[in-house]
Design a protein around this motif. Sequence first.
Motif, short mmCIF file in Angstrom:
data_model
loop_
_atom_site.label_atom_id
_atom_site.label_comp_id
_atom_site.label_asym_id
_atom_site.label_seq_id
_atom_site.Cartn_x
_atom_site.Cartn_y
_atom_site.Cartn_z
N UNK A 270 33.49 38.56 35.56
CA UNK A 270 33.91 38.21 36.92
C UNK A 270 32.81 38.56 37.91
N UNK A 271 32.57 37.64 38.84
CA UNK A 271 31.59 37.88 39.91
C UNK A 271 31.95 39.18 40.64
N UNK A 272 30.97 40.03 40.80
CA UNK A 272 31.17 41.28 41.52
C UNK A 272 31.51 42.47 40.66
N UNK A 273 31.79 42.26 39.37
CA UNK A 273 32.04 43.38 38.46
C UNK A 273 30.71 43.69 37.78
N UNK A 274 30.16 44.86 38.09
CA UNK A 274 28.82 45.21 37.64
C UNK A 274 28.78 45.89 36.29
N UNK B 186 32.03 43.95 45.26
CA UNK B 186 32.85 42.94 45.92
C UNK B 186 34.23 43.56 46.18
N UNK B 187 34.95 43.06 47.16
CA UNK B 187 36.27 43.61 47.49
C UNK B 187 37.23 43.50 46.30
N UNK B 188 38.06 44.52 46.16
CA UNK B 188 39.03 44.57 45.08
C UNK B 188 39.98 43.39 45.06
N UNK B 189 40.43 42.94 46.23
CA UNK B 189 41.38 41.82 46.28
C UNK B 189 40.76 40.56 45.70
N UNK B 190 39.47 40.34 45.93
CA UNK B 190 38.79 39.16 45.39
C UNK B 190 38.66 39.27 43.87
N UNK B 191 38.31 40.45 43.40
CA UNK B 191 38.21 40.67 41.95
C UNK B 191 39.57 40.49 41.30
N UNK C 68 42.07 38.72 42.34
CA UNK C 68 42.39 37.30 42.34
C UNK C 68 41.77 36.59 41.15
N UNK C 69 40.53 36.93 40.83
CA UNK C 69 39.86 36.32 39.68
C UNK C 69 40.47 36.79 38.36
N UNK C 70 40.93 38.03 38.30
CA UNK C 70 41.60 38.52 37.08
C UNK C 70 42.90 37.75 36.87
N UNK C 71 43.70 37.62 37.92
CA UNK C 71 44.97 36.90 37.83
C UNK C 71 44.72 35.45 37.42
N UNK C 72 43.71 34.83 38.03
CA UNK C 72 43.38 33.44 37.69
C UNK C 72 42.98 33.32 36.22
N UNK C 73 42.16 34.25 35.75
CA UNK C 73 41.73 34.24 34.34
C UNK C 73 42.89 34.41 33.38
N UNK C 74 43.83 35.29 33.73
CA UNK C 74 45.01 35.50 32.88
C UNK C 74 45.91 34.27 32.90
N UNK C 75 46.12 33.70 34.09
CA UNK C 75 47.00 32.54 34.24
C UNK C 75 46.46 31.31 33.52
N UNK C 76 45.16 31.13 33.57
CA UNK C 76 44.55 29.94 32.97
C UNK C 76 44.33 30.08 31.47
#
Length: 102
Positions: free
Chosen positions: A35-39, A65-70, A72-80
């Motif tokens: 995920x973008x922003x996870x180093x 990167x802000x936690x809410x954005x990260x 959101x990408x986690x939820x999207x990855x799980x959902x998809x």
Amino acid sequence: MAKRLMVALSNAAEGRDEEFNDWYDNVHIPDVCSIKGVLDATRYEVESDDPAAPQRYLTIYELDREGAAVMGDIVEGMSSGAFTASDTIDVSTASLTFWRAR
């Protein structure tokens, strides 16, 4: 240098620690670190069966990167289905929090 942290506390499902740790180390962490922003991510295990530590495993993710954005990408990855879920995690004891530097 990371300005934010994502802190995950978890337990394996009863009797499934080996399978849980294999999934977490070899599937889950690479998924989240894509995920973008996870180093980076570092995992820990509690040193003893101390009842003051209700979760056995700790993962600290470094973020720029802000936690809410990260999240959101986690939820999207799980959902998809892009991220692989596992029934080896005890979701009833899992927790996820986001932290920023003061």
